[in-house]
Design a protein around this motif. Structure first.
Motif, PDB file in Angstrom:
ATOM      1  N   VAL A 162       0.861  -1.185   0.000  1.00 15.09           N
ATOM      2  CA  VAL A 162       0.000   0.000   0.000  1.00 15.09           C
ATOM      3  C   VAL A 162       0.895   1.231   0.000  1.00 15.09           C
ATOM      4  N   LEU A 163       0.644   2.097  -0.941  1.00 16.05           N
ATOM      5  CA  LEU A 163       1.411   3.320  -1.094  1.00 16.05           C
ATOM      6  C   LEU A 163       1.465   4.092   0.221  1.00 16.05           C
ATOM      7  N   GLN A 165     -19.535  14.013  -1.983  1.00 16.92           N
ATOM      8  CA  GLN A 165     -18.600  12.922  -1.745  1.00 16.92           C
ATOM      9  C   GLN A 165     -18.755  11.824  -2.795  1.00 16.92           C
ATOM     10  N   GLY A 204     -11.921  -1.449  -4.956  1.00 13.56           N
ATOM     11  CA  GLY A 204     -11.491  -1.909  -3.651  1.00 13.56           C
ATOM     12  C   GLY A 204     -10.006  -1.669  -3.456  1.00 13.56           C
ATOM     13  N   SER A 223       4.181  13.620   8.794  1.00 13.35           N
ATOM     14  CA  SER A 223       3.723  12.242   8.924  1.00 13.35           C
ATOM     15  C   SER A 223       4.774  11.258   8.446  1.00 13.35           C
ATOM     16  N   ASP A 277      -2.219  12.519  11.759  1.00 14.94           N
ATOM     17  CA  ASP A 277      -3.247  12.956  12.698  1.00 14.94           C
ATOM     18  C   ASP A 277      -4.644  12.753  12.112  1.00 14.94           C
ATOM     19  N   CYS A 306     -16.231   9.424   6.222  1.00 14.32           N
ATOM     20  CA  CYS A 306     -16.211   8.862   4.885  1.00 14.32           C
ATOM     21  C   CYS A 306     -17.502   8.095   4.633  1.00 14.32           C
ATOM     22  N   LEU A 325     -14.103  -0.884   1.342  1.00 10.39           N
ATOM     23  CA  LEU A 325     -12.729  -1.376   1.240  1.00 10.39           C
ATOM     24  C   LEU A 325     -11.802  -0.301   0.680  1.00 10.39           C
ATOM     25  N   THR A 326     -12.297   0.415  -0.301  1.00  9.53           N
ATOM     26  CA  THR A 326     -11.487   1.480  -0.900  1.00  9.53           C
ATOM     27  C   THR A 326     -11.127   2.526   0.140  1.00  9.53           C
ATOM     28  N   TYR A 327     -12.112   2.929   0.918  1.00  6.65           N
ATOM     29  CA  TYR A 327     -11.838   3.929   1.947  1.00  6.65           C
ATOM     30  C   TYR A 327     -10.832   3.399   2.957  1.00  6.65           C
ATOM     31  N   THR A 334      -8.460   1.324   2.387  1.00  5.99           N
ATOM     32  CA  THR A 334      -7.142   1.402   1.750  1.00  5.99           C
ATOM     33  C   THR A 334      -6.620   2.830   1.747  1.00  5.99           C
ATOM     34  N   LEU A 335      -7.493   3.754   1.418  1.00 11.32           N
ATOM     35  CA  LEU A 335      -7.087   5.156   1.395  1.00 11.32           C
ATOM     36  C   LEU A 335      -6.631   5.614   2.779  1.00 11.32           C
ATOM     37  N   LEU A 336      -7.351   5.204   3.773  1.00  8.14           N
ATOM     38  CA  LEU A 336      -7.004   5.585   5.144  1.00  8.14           C
ATOM     39  C   LEU A 336      -5.706   4.891   5.577  1.00  8.14           C
ATOM     40  N   GLN A 337      -5.563   3.673   5.110  1.00  9.09           N
ATOM     41  CA  GLN A 337      -4.333   2.937   5.413  1.00  9.09           C
ATOM     42  C   GLN A 337      -3.148   3.641   4.762  1.00  9.09           C
ATOM     43  N   ARG A 338      -3.356   4.076   3.545  1.00  6.76           N
ATOM     44  CA  ARG A 338      -2.352   4.804   2.795  1.00  6.76           C
ATOM     45  C   ARG A 338      -1.932   6.058   3.556  1.00  6.76           C
ATOM     46  N   GLN A 339      -2.905   6.703   4.180  1.00  5.68           N
ATOM     47  CA  GLN A 339      -2.602   7.927   4.934  1.00  5.68           C
ATOM     48  C   GLN A 339      -2.035   7.631   6.308  1.00  5.68           C
ATOM     49  N   ARG A 340      -1.925   6.358   6.627  1.00  6.91           N
ATOM     50  CA  ARG A 340      -1.428   5.972   7.953  1.00  6.91           C
ATOM     51  C   ARG A 340      -2.303   6.563   9.050  1.00  6.91           C
ATOM     52  N   LYS A 376      -7.942  -6.487   6.034  1.00  6.86           N
ATOM     53  CA  LYS A 376      -7.565  -5.073   5.992  1.00  6.86           C
ATOM     54  C   LYS A 376      -7.426  -4.501   7.392  1.00  6.86           C
ATOM     55  N   ARG A 417      -4.273  -5.567   9.071  1.00 10.13           N
ATOM     56  CA  ARG A 417      -3.108  -4.806   8.585  1.00 10.13           C
ATOM     57  C   ARG A 417      -3.068  -3.416   9.197  1.00 10.13           C
TER      58      ARG A 417
END
Lengths: 353, 353
Positions: free
Chosen positions: A47-48, A83, A93, B54, B61, B104, B114-116, B118-124, B147, B150
DNA sequence: CTGTTAGCGCATTCAG
DNA sequence: CTGAATGCGCTAACAG
């Protein structure tokens, strides 16, 4: 521990640069190479790293949507529609070039509004949608203007939805302004046509554009009908809440027992007004007519169904989303007026006798 | 062009590290030095670069709040309360160690959920609050579980609000589960006590925990009363929307003309049910009783006021927010059940005759 | 209490 | 079309 782009590169036997290129898809890469990279990404469950990516690229995929009160359908509907246009379009996904559309709830507090703006600025947000009316305090307006200018300078696309353009601020991409004044006027004209003369008005909080514009429309209609006196006494301000409608209606009844109609700042307030009237043993609309504003979802279902002014909240929100994404051209001059439509239902009727 | 921490340091005649320390306030700094730094920040109108910060600190944050439908008060109320506990506490406008609480909107789509993630995971993301019922599809559950695991491994604090704990997933900090089953049971017991025997049920969408639990409570009450047959025919599924209540009620009336009560999946659906009954010339509750669930804000104002089951949405949301921020201890075992309270109002009464 | 030194992980030049 | 090198702006040891 955490897998990085370099790990993916190693596994795919390419350079990090190539991995970056296939991930961002903004540069030609041989199909076979891309295939290999994508497989490696899959296998490593990579994951980026957003912060790293944003730092290097100096932009982020965050898009902020500011609302005054998320629990108020007025804002929730606009925010949801915006949104929907911004985030999760395809829905694989896996999240490719997706924007992260997020809504921020200011609770109507100017300080929190500013704080959220700073936080979004800090994140280098790609775009920003501000919904709903603005506070009219000069100090706050100046602060907002300054912040928005900085944001715009930093490349953030700014769209206003349901909010009049800021005076002397061309930082923004576009403003979708609701015709609150026209809507308020039409509503009161309807009441006047029915024969009402003693009309109470439960307004929203003072110092808010929405409140002022709706009230101005109301007053304009009254003035045009030659009803000018007594307006201050027949107007009460309060939050956009049921409770305010309830309490203010009781007070109006006390001040003007001959009242034949109550106009509320919005549908939620109208609900409170209806409750107060019923509790006083008054029938709607036979004894007193009631009208709202916004046409919130429940308004058609209350009994009697509420006469109100419809604002195309979902449409406006969606349009704001598209504007923020650059998927729709800005209106000429950056400003578009969104029409308000009078909806006559069962809560208004001619006064008694 | 853009002012950096180094610029502030130069102006304040200190090292960048010192500036970082006063900004983060997590390290002792002499008062006079801090003063100088703060002044420089002010003068240069410096705003921290979030991504850079970050990246260096390996945390952000950002706190995500996932909802199925932001325009549904059920979710909006929880989200608003959670956000209130997480973001903008002090409200200085300047944003100190503030978290950025964002909501979200998945629109009920598993893919977008799932996409969200991943996006949130990406943002740590620092923390995550998932609200409302979950989809019961095994494939989706597995994907979600993976997910979330992880995310938790990466240090994200995860809290469930109004959602049952995932089977076999201890990634989460805490789960606040609503007692939908108990609430559903109480509601139907109330109807049975009034004397109803032919009760229609307009359920939510299939494959959702909330839907299933509420329905199970309903069926359990019926079974305990010895009413067992015909349940399938008296149950219709549909989205948590007014329209579903309307259409399904019409269909129930067709299937069982002797119907004396309709139980709806939630208050919004109940509103639709009421509209359908009225359109058929039936009085509520004299001819048919109607009951909802959730006690949404409008439920007390519709006429007749809706009998329903109250869920403490705001309280639960706020608690989830505090849990996510680590400002409240997790319940024993990580799971807390939130009680549902029967609210008897005017939409239910004994059946005719 | 404060300064110095290294990266954090990625997107970009620039060569090839 | 691909690889090597550089730096985005900040925090976190490590010294002093």
């Amino acid at each position: 521990m955490t897998v990085t782009l370099a790990d993916v590169a190693a596994r795919a036997r390419v350079s990090p640069a190539t991995v970056s290129r296939v991930l961002n898809g903004n540069y030609p890469v041989a199909a076979s190479t891309r295939e290999r990279v994508l497989r490696a990404v899959e296998e490593l469950d990579y994951v980026l790293n957003g912060p790293a990516s944003s730092l290097a690229a100096a932009t982020s995929d965050l898009v902020g949507i500011l609302v005054n009160d998320i629990a108020d359908p007025f804002f929730a509907i606009m925010a949801g529609a915006a949104q929907g246009e911004i985030g999760g379009q395809e829905g694989t996904g896996r999240a490719g070039g997706e924007k992260l559309a997020v809504v921020c709830n200011t609770g109507g507090s100017p300080d929190r509004e500013l704080t959220y703006l700073t936080l979004l600025q800090r994140q280098r947000a790609a775009a920003l949608v501000l919904t709903g009316g603005a506070l009219e305090d000069p100090v706050h307006i100046a602060a907002m203007s300054a912040k928005l200018t900085r944001l715009a300078d930093a490349g953030t696309r700014i769209v206003l939805c349901g909010r009049p353009p800021l005076p002397d601020n061309d930082a923004l991409l576009a403003a979708l302004a609701f015709d609150n004044r026209g809507g308020g006027r039409k509503l009161t004209e309807h009441l006047l046509t029915l024969g009402h003369r003693r009309i109470g008005y439960v307004a929203g909080p003072t110092e808010r554009t929405t409140t002022r514009h709706r009230l101005e429309g109301h007053r304009a209609a009254l003035r045009a009908a030659g009803i000018d006196e007594d307006q201050e006494r027949m107007t009460l301000h309060g939050p956009y809440a049921r409770r305010s409608g309830y309490d203010s209606t009781l007070e109006l009844l006390r001040r003007a027992p001959g009242l034949t109609a109550v106009v509320a700042a919005n549908d939620t307030v109208a609900l409170g007004a209806c409750a107060a009237l019923r509790d006083q043993g008054l029938r709607i609309p036979q004894d007193v007519s009631v009208a709202g504003f916004d046409d919130l979802p429940f308004s058609v279902d209350v009994v009697p169904a509420l006469t109100t002014v419809r604002l195309p909240l979902a449409e406006a929100g969606a349009r704001a989303g598209r504007l923020a994404m650059g998927r729709e051209a800005a209106p000429p001059g950056g400003i578009a007026t969104v029409e308000a439509e009078l909806l006559v239902r069962a809560s208004t009727a001619p006064p008694r006798g």
